[in-house]
Design a protein around this motif. Structure first.
Motif, PDB file in Angstrom:
ATOM      1  N   CYS A 235       0.879  -1.169  -0.026  1.00 33.50           N
ATOM      2  CA  CYS A 235       0.077  -0.118  -0.081  1.00 33.50           C
ATOM      3  C   CYS A 235       0.822   1.285   0.026  1.00 33.50           C
ATOM      4  O   CYS A 235       1.612   1.441   0.937  1.00 33.50           O
ATOM      5  CB  CYS A 235      -0.966  -0.061   1.345  1.00 33.50           C
ATOM      6  SG  CYS A 235      -1.985   1.512   1.338  1.00 33.50           S
ATOM      7  N   ARG A 236       0.749   2.045  -1.096  1.00 28.95           N
ATOM      8  CA  ARG A 236       1.814   3.121  -1.307  1.00 28.95           C
ATOM      9  C   ARG A 236       0.926   4.050  -1.071  1.00 28.95           C
ATOM     10  O   ARG A 236      -0.067   4.417  -1.561  1.00 28.95           O
ATOM     11  CB  ARG A 236       2.404   3.009  -2.706  1.00 28.95           C
ATOM     12  CG  ARG A 236       3.309   4.155  -2.884  1.00 28.95           C
ATOM     13  CD  ARG A 236       3.688   4.204  -4.296  1.00 28.95           C
ATOM     14  NE  ARG A 236       4.434   3.022  -4.772  1.00 28.95           N
ATOM     15  CZ  ARG A 236       6.020   3.130  -4.479  1.00 28.95           C
ATOM     16  NH1 ARG A 236       6.503   4.033  -3.968  1.00 28.95           N
ATOM     17  NH2 ARG A 236       6.474   1.950  -4.520  1.00 28.95           N
TER      18      ARG A 236
ATOM     19  N   TYR B 279      -9.003  -6.783   0.310  1.00 25.41           N
ATOM     20  CA  TYR B 279      -8.131  -6.179   1.491  1.00 25.41           C
ATOM     21  C   TYR B 279      -7.757  -4.670   1.129  1.00 25.41           C
ATOM     22  O   TYR B 279      -7.439  -4.260   0.404  1.00 25.41           O
ATOM     23  CB  TYR B 279      -6.610  -6.803   1.674  1.00 25.41           C
ATOM     24  CG  TYR B 279      -6.733  -8.228   2.155  1.00 25.41           C
ATOM     25  CD1 TYR B 279      -7.445  -9.152   1.582  1.00 25.41           C
ATOM     26  CD2 TYR B 279      -6.187  -8.444   3.320  1.00 25.41           C
ATOM     27  CE1 TYR B 279      -7.530 -10.795   2.164  1.00 25.41           C
ATOM     28  CE2 TYR B 279      -6.289  -9.815   4.038  1.00 25.41           C
ATOM     29  CZ  TYR B 279      -6.752 -10.836   3.488  1.00 25.41           C
ATOM     30  OH  TYR B 279      -6.933 -11.874   4.134  1.00 25.41           O
ATOM     31  N   TYR B 280      -8.078  -4.016   2.314  1.00 30.82           N
ATOM     32  CA  TYR B 280      -8.067  -2.492   2.171  1.00 30.82           C
ATOM     33  C   TYR B 280      -6.840  -2.102   3.281  1.00 30.82           C
ATOM     34  O   TYR B 280      -6.790  -2.449   4.519  1.00 30.82           O
ATOM     35  CB  TYR B 280      -9.395  -2.025   2.848  1.00 30.82           C
ATOM     36  CG  TYR B 280     -10.553  -2.239   1.734  1.00 30.82           C
ATOM     37  CD1 TYR B 280     -11.283  -3.491   1.968  1.00 30.82           C
ATOM     38  CD2 TYR B 280     -10.846  -1.264   0.591  1.00 30.82           C
ATOM     39  CE1 TYR B 280     -12.403  -3.600   1.045  1.00 30.82           C
ATOM     40  CE2 TYR B 280     -11.879  -1.662  -0.272  1.00 30.82           C
ATOM     41  CZ  TYR B 280     -12.563  -2.667   0.031  1.00 30.82           C
ATOM     42  OH  TYR B 280     -13.634  -2.978  -0.619  1.00 30.82           O
ATOM     43  N   CYS B 281      -6.228  -1.083   2.837  1.00 30.72           N
ATOM     44  CA  CYS B 281      -5.263  -0.321   3.579  1.00 30.72           C
ATOM     45  C   CYS B 281      -5.835   0.728   4.307  1.00 30.72           C
ATOM     46  O   CYS B 281      -6.684   1.462   3.532  1.00 30.72           O
ATOM     47  CB  CYS B 281      -3.716  -0.238   3.223  1.00 30.72           C
ATOM     48  SG  CYS B 281      -3.835   0.819   1.593  1.00 30.72           S
TER      49      CYS B 281
ATOM     50  N   TRP C 163      -8.751   5.580   3.353  1.00 27.48           N
ATOM     51  CA  TRP C 163      -8.653   4.349   2.760  1.00 27.48           C
ATOM     52  C   TRP C 163      -8.247   4.057   1.513  1.00 27.48           C
ATOM     53  O   TRP C 163      -8.254   5.033   0.563  1.00 27.48           O
ATOM     54  CB  TRP C 163     -10.029   3.670   2.983  1.00 27.48           C
ATOM     55  CG  TRP C 163     -10.534   3.629   4.183  1.00 27.48           C
ATOM     56  CD1 TRP C 163     -11.294   4.608   5.202  1.00 27.48           C
ATOM     57  CD2 TRP C 163     -10.635   2.342   5.241  1.00 27.48           C
ATOM     58  NE1 TRP C 163     -11.632   4.160   6.333  1.00 27.48           N
ATOM     59  CE2 TRP C 163     -10.998   2.845   6.480  1.00 27.48           C
ATOM     60  CE3 TRP C 163      -9.939   1.216   4.907  1.00 27.48           C
ATOM     61  CZ2 TRP C 163     -11.187   2.043   7.384  1.00 27.48           C
ATOM     62  CZ3 TRP C 163     -10.098   0.089   5.960  1.00 27.48           C
ATOM     63  CH2 TRP C 163     -10.649   0.604   7.327  1.00 27.48           C
ATOM     64  N   GLY C 164      -7.651   2.941   1.301  1.00 29.44           N
ATOM     65  CA  GLY C 164      -7.109   2.627  -0.491  1.00 29.44           C
ATOM     66  C   GLY C 164      -8.228   1.883  -0.972  1.00 29.44           C
ATOM     67  O   GLY C 164      -9.443   1.462  -0.353  1.00 29.44           O
ATOM     68  N   GLN C 165      -8.211   1.505  -2.151  1.00 35.76           N
ATOM     69  CA  GLN C 165      -9.209   1.156  -2.971  1.00 35.76           C
ATOM     70  C   GLN C 165      -9.559  -0.380  -2.803  1.00 35.76           C
ATOM     71  O   GLN C 165     -10.604  -0.874  -3.381  1.00 35.76           O
ATOM     72  CB  GLN C 165      -9.040   1.350  -4.402  1.00 35.76           C
ATOM     73  CG  GLN C 165      -8.211   0.411  -5.181  1.00 35.76           C
ATOM     74  CD  GLN C 165      -6.753   0.315  -4.845  1.00 35.76           C
ATOM     75  OE1 GLN C 165      -6.291   1.027  -4.069  1.00 35.76           O
ATOM     76  NE2 GLN C 165      -5.719  -0.649  -5.709  1.00 35.76           N
TER      77      GLN C 165
END
Length: 122
Positions: free
Chosen positions: A21-22, A96-98, A112-114
Motif C-alpha cells: 500500500c503506497r 483487502y484494504y489499507c 482508505w485505499g481502494q
C-alpha cells in the motif's frame, strides 16, 4: 492523500502473497507518525482488522486467525506498508484494504485505499 493497494491475486492454499500500500499526497513525517492497518472484507460481512502497525513501527497487532502467518511492516522512506501473507487458507480470501490514521496533532483523519482482491483456492 491517496493509498494505492496492490499485490492481490489468486493463490493456492498454502501459498504466499505480499500486499503493498503506497501512500501519496502526504509528507513523509505524516506517514511516519500515523498508525496503519490492513482490513479484510468478505461478502455480507463487515470490514475487519487483519493487522495493524503503530507509528514508526513501534508495535504490531494481528487478528487471531492470522497470527503466526501474516506479518505487517512499513517503509517510511518509501511511504509503503506491506502485508506479508504466508500459509494462506481459503478463509483468508476477501478484499483487502489499507488504512492510515492521522494522529490528532495533524487532524486525526482516516484514509482508505481502494482494495485489492485476494482469492485462495483449496
Amino acid at each position: 492523500v491517496q493509498l494505492q493497494a496492490s499485490g492481490g491475486g489468486l493463490v493456492q492454499a498454502g501459498g504466499s502473497l505480499r500486499l503493498s500500500c503506497r501512500a501519496s499526497g502526504m509528507i513523509t513525517s505524516s506517514f511516519v507518525s500515523s498508525d496503519m492497518g490492513w482490513y479484510r472484507q468478505t461478502s455480507g460481512k463487515q470490514r475487519e482488522l487483519v493487522a495493524s502497525i503503530t507509528a514508526r513501527g513501534g508495535s504490531t497487532n494481528y487478528a487471531d486467525s492470522v497470527k503466526g502467518r501474516f506479518v505487517i511492516s512499513r517503509d517510511g522512506s518509501k511511504k509503503i506498508v506491506y502485508l506479508h501473507m504466508n500459509t494462506l487458507r481459503p478463509e483468508d480470501a476477501g478484499i483487502y484494504y489499507c488504512n492510515i490514521k492521522y494522529p490528532p496533532a495533524i487532524g486525526g483523519r482516516d484514509f482508505w485505499g481502494q482494495g485489492t482482491q485476494v482469492t485462495v483456492s483449496s
